[in-house]
Design a protein around this motif. Structure first.
Motif, mmCIF file in Angstrom:
data_model
loop_
_atom_site.group_PDB
_atom_site.id
_atom_site.type_symbol
_atom_site.label_atom_id
_atom_site.label_comp_id
_atom_site.label_asym_id
_atom_site.label_seq_id
_atom_site.Cartn_x
_atom_site.Cartn_y
_atom_site.Cartn_z
ATOM 1 N N GLN A 13 42.825 41.829 36.893
ATOM 2 C CA GLN A 13 43.988 42.382 37.590
ATOM 3 C C GLN A 13 43.978 41.977 39.045
ATOM 4 O O GLN A 13 42.930 41.778 39.654
ATOM 5 C CB GLN A 13 43.941 43.908 37.500
ATOM 6 N N GLU A 14 45.168 41.883 39.585
ATOM 7 C CA GLU A 14 45.283 41.326 40.929
ATOM 8 C C GLU A 14 44.620 42.177 42.012
ATOM 9 O O GLU A 14 44.228 41.633 43.041
ATOM 10 C CB GLU A 14 46.754 41.110 41.299
ATOM 11 N N PHE A 15 44.509 43.469 41.808
ATOM 12 C CA PHE A 15 43.900 44.243 42.894
ATOM 13 C C PHE A 15 42.411 43.937 43.009
ATOM 14 O O PHE A 15 41.835 44.020 44.096
ATOM 15 C CB PHE A 15 44.155 45.749 42.750
ATOM 16 N N GLN A 35 41.258 40.890 42.419
ATOM 17 C CA GLN A 35 41.275 39.604 43.124
ATOM 18 C C GLN A 35 41.495 39.822 44.611
ATOM 19 O O GLN A 35 40.899 39.137 45.446
ATOM 20 C CB GLN A 35 42.378 38.700 42.560
ATOM 21 N N SER A 36 42.367 40.775 44.952
ATOM 22 C CA SER A 36 42.585 41.068 46.370
ATOM 23 C C SER A 36 41.298 41.540 47.019
ATOM 24 O O SER A 36 41.005 41.183 48.156
ATOM 25 C CB SER A 36 43.621 42.172 46.542
ATOM 26 N N ARG A 53 38.296 40.731 46.159
ATOM 27 C CA ARG A 53 37.435 39.556 46.347
ATOM 28 C C ARG A 53 37.858 38.785 47.572
ATOM 29 O O ARG A 53 37.030 38.306 48.345
ATOM 30 C CB ARG A 53 37.550 38.627 45.140
ATOM 31 N N LEU A 54 39.175 38.680 47.757
ATOM 32 C CA LEU A 54 39.667 37.930 48.916
ATOM 33 C C LEU A 54 39.308 38.616 50.220
ATOM 34 O O LEU A 54 39.208 37.977 51.255
ATOM 35 C CB LEU A 54 41.180 37.770 48.826
ATOM 36 N N ARG A 55 39.152 39.930 50.162
ATOM 37 C CA ARG A 55 38.765 40.645 51.380
ATOM 38 C C ARG A 55 37.304 40.443 51.690
ATOM 39 O O ARG A 55 36.836 40.841 52.743
ATOM 40 C CB ARG A 55 38.981 42.153 51.179
ATOM 41 N N LYS A 105 33.846 50.886 43.365
ATOM 42 C CA LYS A 105 34.903 51.560 44.105
ATOM 43 C C LYS A 105 36.292 51.187 43.606
ATOM 44 O O LYS A 105 37.226 51.931 43.743
ATOM 45 C CB LYS A 105 34.800 51.195 45.595
ATOM 46 N N GLU A 106 36.449 49.972 43.082
ATOM 47 C CA GLU A 106 37.783 49.555 42.665
ATOM 48 C C GLU A 106 37.970 49.702 41.159
ATOM 49 O O GLU A 106 38.973 50.223 40.701
ATOM 50 C CB GLU A 106 38.025 48.083 43.054
ATOM 51 N N ILE A 107 36.990 49.212 40.399
ATOM 52 C CA ILE A 107 37.185 49.199 38.959
ATOM 53 C C ILE A 107 36.845 50.552 38.345
ATOM 54 O O ILE A 107 37.571 51.049 37.474
ATOM 55 C CB ILE A 107 36.343 48.085 38.303
ATOM 56 N N PRO A 164 37.099 53.757 39.183
ATOM 57 C CA PRO A 164 38.093 54.830 39.085
ATOM 58 C C PRO A 164 39.120 54.593 37.991
ATOM 59 O O PRO A 164 39.713 55.538 37.471
ATOM 60 C CB PRO A 164 38.760 54.827 40.467
ATOM 61 N N ASN A 165 39.337 53.323 37.624
ATOM 62 C CA ASN A 165 40.315 53.058 36.582
ATOM 63 C C ASN A 165 39.739 53.189 35.186
ATOM 64 O O ASN A 165 40.459 53.082 34.214
ATOM 65 C CB ASN A 165 40.872 51.639 36.767
#
Lengths: 321, 704
Positions: free
Chosen positions: A209-211, A213-214, A216-218, A228-230, A232-233
């Motif tokens: 999912q793009e978030f 990828q975002s 990673r870009l950060r 922290k990102e994955i 919670p989902n």
């Protein structure tokens, strides 16, 4: 949540009361989630009863779990059916079954919860990291997990306990709990590959999912992205897994008790109680029924509670949102 | 446009030919989350032999209307008003009667062909199922009919196709199968719900040709639902425009495009960028301010468009307008339709002439040379052993390009051409296999994890799907604050203020910071993504189809935002899109990709006018244009972009090129030819440029 005022900086003195307030608000919202559906309410009652028994069961029990009971004339009260003084009757030694059931809750629940929690924790870390890393690492880890999973869980438990239980514990202070600890460890090992598999598949689908990828870009490190990102989902899936794992853990502990690998007599162990009452099943069935009903009601209660919570999360919120 | 020209009447007294009559339809969904008024007041008619286009943006209720006509609404829906199919009210029918109608007399074609077909049944059996169920054919007759149908929808080799499973066919072929199934019983009414939205432009063009031909061949009425005005212009006879659940205008198609009588229609028309070949894109895109009237709100006694309408007056706030006749066959839901002119949305502002077609020498901020990326590893015949058998997919093969400071490079091509891979390689999400990539002279490492913090801050990306660009479980401020934390040296308080500034710069109130993405609309989500991209003061932003998932009026808002930011900050952009009109509006230079190779590149106007590469020519010809009278030469490509595993022997486009000159195209790689009129314009083709210019005189407009 909407409706909240955007957070301005707190004054220093209000920190303490703010965190207490938020904790109690958190608890209250969890409570309202539990009680929102009928499944949740029934489950909550059952789980609450079991938790209470686990914590203060021996205090509430009418009799001691291990002492024999005598009639006035000195005879042992063996195999009494349910009476006013002994609501669930007595067993072959004259011990009050109700008290034994109430006192036995603590050990089985503690061990199951600890084992399942450890298994879920390790399984989540392994599964999510393996999925995120991908490639050969992922393949290899999953084959190891498959290998672990291919052992029947009861056999693995027996293997571990029979080989290690009679060796001395690594440290003096562990010795009294050594067997419990081994059971916890076994439950964890049994659960890790199963949890890892489920969490891995969820992570794989979220990874693209793009978030992510975002992130990673950060330049976020992998551990941050995973937890922290994955994570919670994945909580929905994790919740379901927790129910299933916990149910199987209880059954595994009860099975071990049945085979005599649990808490040693005369301490009450539900599985052992069932095992010892096998001989008298025809003549005194209540001796087996009570612990069996206890095990079943715990498993059913947990399942209903988590089901109820999930249903409640799908309903619209009361407050404006 | 200053006079109202009465157009030819459509003979509305010919009532015997009316197949579908919807009067005053209102559909309300009663869900646990609240009441949703999907359709508030819709009326339309479909006659035999005509194609009525139903156009509107997302949430206007057009799909709900189509499902209501099928009688296919869930139990939570309550309908008012009437839907008369050949005089019978759909709402009153028994389920068994509805079953008889569906598939037989009323047929529907859906948006996504891959989910419309049963993946476990062969395609032939699925079509046969329809015929046997309704027409009670026996097996042999059913097979015959299936073959006929497949030929009629333009699928050659029906024997092979009937034995195929849906996943073995391309998107365009699948959609043709669905259309064949719909036509199987010769229905009287055909409903089509955005059937070309998921398809590539060239495939879409062929499906639209099929739909247009259906009108002549099949004696049915067609209701075509879409949000794309270009598609409507191509296929529709009459158009109905919907807004917030109401039909707001309806007219014959030419009349609607020439004399729109409702402010919303004019707004929609002015949100679409001028198509290439129709003159310079000289004016800024208008956008409709505000947002759509929410479906949850109760229908007020007022015009629903009043908050966004430039000519709103007191009467509009106090009284609800109804559809009233303006001309023969033309109706509008506006009290002041007489005064509606295109200028009500304000004078079109001239765009800054930032595009120098002869390319002043601007310092390039990003240079790519020989960029190459393959996917997958060589497969081995026996899993781990044996000879290598399956080469990796050659997604991007030796591409060169550069982007100047403050300039936009547009990348066009169909799916499979490698555009997304190029963007991902530039940004570092997908490590390139070979090639140099320099940012302001510094070489960039292949993977983003290996780049320095400054480089990461300098190269940012905006993705296609706004919903999945934001973590659904975390509030909006999380992404923006993290970006600021990583890329700027501000302390916590300053970061909070800057986050608020960023949101306001993209037109969102700072209270949005605490909201979850699910509480925002698609356009708002994309604006948050833009705010996140702007956060680190980047040097270059790679935007991968940033507006493709958005409605036309929101597209215009987002494009204007991007343009404004570029002007102020001199950011370079790499803008990927399949929509040539949008790319042309946005870009200074264009790169046309096909199967991982560069077909053509150069300044925008040079690329989009003759001489062009045959592929560019085909793309220009295929794109739907919101003008019913557009005279386009039809160039249709069959098939799809190949997934290439072997090196091309000759020209990469030889498989589909309509201008193939002979065996040379198959055996010899084409040379790169430079346009003498514009030194940066290069075309990779065997045909010399002068010849191309002559051949393309009729098809591609000459640069003015």
């Amino acid at each position: 949540m909407t409706g909240q005022v955007s957070t301005k900086k707190d004054q220093p003195g209000r920190h303490q009361s703010a965190s207490l307030a938020s904790v109690s608000q958190g608890l209250r919202s969890v409570l309202s989630l539990c009680l929102a559906t009928s499944a949740g309410r029934i489950g909550f009652c059952l789980v609450a009863i079991h938790l209470t028994l686990a914590l203060i069961g021996p205090l509430l029990a009418p009799y001691s779990a291990t002492s024999f009971n005598y009639f006035d004339n000195g005879d042992v009260k063996v195999f009494l059916g349910p009476t006013l003084q002994h609501w669930l009757g007595t067993d072959q030694f004259g011990r009050d079954i109700l008290s034994r059931v109430m006192s036995g809750a603590a050990s089985i629940i503690a061990v199951s919860v600890a084992g399942a929690a450890l298994g879920i924790f390790v399984g989540t870390v392994v599964g999510m990291s393996s999925a995120y890393k991908g490639g050969r690492v992922d393949e290899f880890t999953m084959r190891v997990m498959d290998g672990l999973m291919s052992f029947p869980s009861l056999l693995m438990a027996l293997l571990i306990i029979t080989t290690l239980a009679f060796r001395p514990a690594p440290a003096e202070w562990i010795q009294p709990f050594w067997q419990q600890l081994l059971i916890v460890f076994t439950i964890a090992i049994v659960n890790v590959p199963r949890v890892a598999r489920v969490m891995r598949s969820t992570t794989l689908s979220l990874k693209t999912q793009e978030f992510v990828q975002s992130a990673r870009l950060r330049g976020e490190p992998a551990s941050y992205i995973i937890f922290k990102e994955i994570l919670p989902n994945t909580l929905q899936t994790l919740g379901v897994e927790m129910t299933v794992r916990f149910s199987y853990a209880i059954l595994l502990v009860a099975s071990l008790g049945f085979l005599g690998m649990g808490v040693q007599p005369p301490s009450p162990d539900w599985g052992l109680m069932i095992s010892q009452s096998r001989q008298f099943l025809a003549s005194a069935p209540w001796v087996a029924l009570a612990p069996a009903a206890a095990i079943a009601s715990l498993v059913v209660g947990v399942n209903l509670l988590v089901d109820g919570i999930r249903q409640a999360q799908g309903l619209p919120k009361e407050s404006a949102s | 446009m200053s006079e109202r020209q009465p157009q030819a009447a459509l003979g509305r007294d010919d009532a015997t030919d009316v197949l579908l009559q919807v009067e005053g339809l209102a559909v309300t969904f009663y869900t646990p989350r609240g009441t949703v008024r999907a359709v508030r007041d819709a009326s339309l008619q479909v006659r035999r032999g005509e194609l009525v286009g139903l156009v509107g943006e997302s949430g206007c209720g057009k799909s709900t209307l189509a499902f209501a006509v099928m009688g296919y609404l869930p139990g939570t829906a309550a309908t008012e008003g009437s839907i008369l199919f050949e005089g019978r009210d759909i709402a009153q029918l028994q389920p068994s009667e509805l079953r008889d109608l569906r598939g037989n007399r009323i047929a529907m074609v859906y948006q996504d062909p891959s989910t419309s077909l049963n993946p476990t049944m062969k395609v032939g059996s699925q079509i046969e199922e329809v015929v046997r169920e309704h027409l009670h054919f026996d097996a042999a007759t059913a097979r015959e009919r299936t073959k006929e149908l497949l030929e009629s929808v333009g699928l050659p080799d029906p024997d092979r196709v009937t034995q195929a499973y849906p996943h073995q066919l391309s998107g365009g072929q699948q959609q043709r199968i669905v259309i064949a199934m719909a036509l199987a019983c010769e229905p009287d009414l055909l409903l089509m719900d955005e059937p070309t939205t998921g398809l590539d432009v060239t495939t879409e063009a062929t499906i639209l040709d099929l739909v247009a031909s259906l009108k002549d061949r099949v004696n049915a009425g067609i209701l075509y639902v879409t949000h794309n005005l270009g598609v409507i212009a191509r296929v529709a006879d009459r158009v109905v425009v919907m807004y917030a659940g109401q039909t707001v205008e309806q007219a014959p198609v030419r009349e609607l495009f020439k004399n729109p009588c409702h402010p919303y229609t004019i707004g929609l028309l002015s949100c679409v960028p001028t198509p290439p070949g129709e003159g310079e894109a000289a004016t800024k895109l208008q956008s409709i301010p505000g947002s759509v009237f929410a479906a949850q709100e109760v229908t007020p006694e007022a015009c629903l468009f009043v908050d966004r309408c430039p000519m709103a007056q007191d009467r509009c706030r106090g009284e609800a307008p109804v559809m009233s006749d303006t001309n023969d066959g033309h109706q509008s839901r506006c009290f002041f339709w007489n005064e509606v002119r295109p200028e009500i949305w304000g004078e079109a502002e001239p765009r800054e002439a930032a595009h120098n077609s002869n390319g002043e020498q601007v310092k390039p901020v990003l240079t790519a040379k020989g960029l190459r990326r393959f996917y997958g590893r060589w497969g081995r015949k026996y899993l781990f052993f044996g000879p290598r058998v399956r080469p990796p997919v050659r997604a991007v093969v030796d591409i060169d390009f550069d982007v100047g400071v403050g300039k936009s490079l547009g990348i066009v091509g169909e799916s499979g051409s490698g555009k997304t891979t190029v963007a991902h390689s530039v940004v570092g999400l997908v490590p390139r296999d070979r090639g140099d990539l320099d940012l302001n002279g510094e070489s960039l490492s292949a993977a983003v994890e290996g780049r320095s913090l400054d480089q990461k801050a300098a190269l940012r990306m905006v993705f296609q799907n706004p919903t999945s660009s934001l973590n659904p479980k975390l509030p909006i401020r999380h992404a923006i604050l993290r970006t600021l934390q990583k890329f700027t040296g501000l302390n916590q308080q300053e970061r909070g203020l800057r986050a608020e500034e960023l949101l306001e710069a993209v037109g969102l109130d700072s209270s949005y910071l605490n909201r979850r993405p699910s509480e925002l609309s698609g356009g708002q989500q994309q604006r948050v993504a833009l705010a996140g991209a702007f956060a680190g003061d980047p040097i270059l932003i790679a935007a991968d189809e940033p507006v493709s998932a958005l409605d036309v009026s929101i597209q215009a808002q987002v494009l204007n935002l991007l343009a404004e930011h570029q002007r102020d900050q001199k950011t370079a952009h790499i803008f990927i899109s399949h929509d040539l009109g949008v790319v042309r509006y946005v870009s200074d230079e264009i790169l046309v990709l096909y199967a991982g190779h560069v077909a053509e590149s150069g300044p925008t106007e040079a690329v989009l006018s003759a001489p062009s590469h045959p592929y560019t020519e085909a793309l220009l010809s295929a794109a739907p244009v919101p003008d019913p009278d557009a005279d386009r030469t039809r160039i249709r490509l069959s098939g799809t972009v190949p997934t290439q595993r072997e090196q091309f022997q000759g020209c990469f486009f030889a498989g589909r090129c309509p201008r193939k000159i002979g065996p040379i195209c198959d055996h010899t790689p084409p040379p790169t030819r430079t346009d003498p009129e514009s030194s940066k314009h290069v075309i990779t083709c065997h045909i010399p440029l002068e010849e191309l210019a002559v051949l393309q005189q009729g098809t591609v407009a000459k640069a003015t």
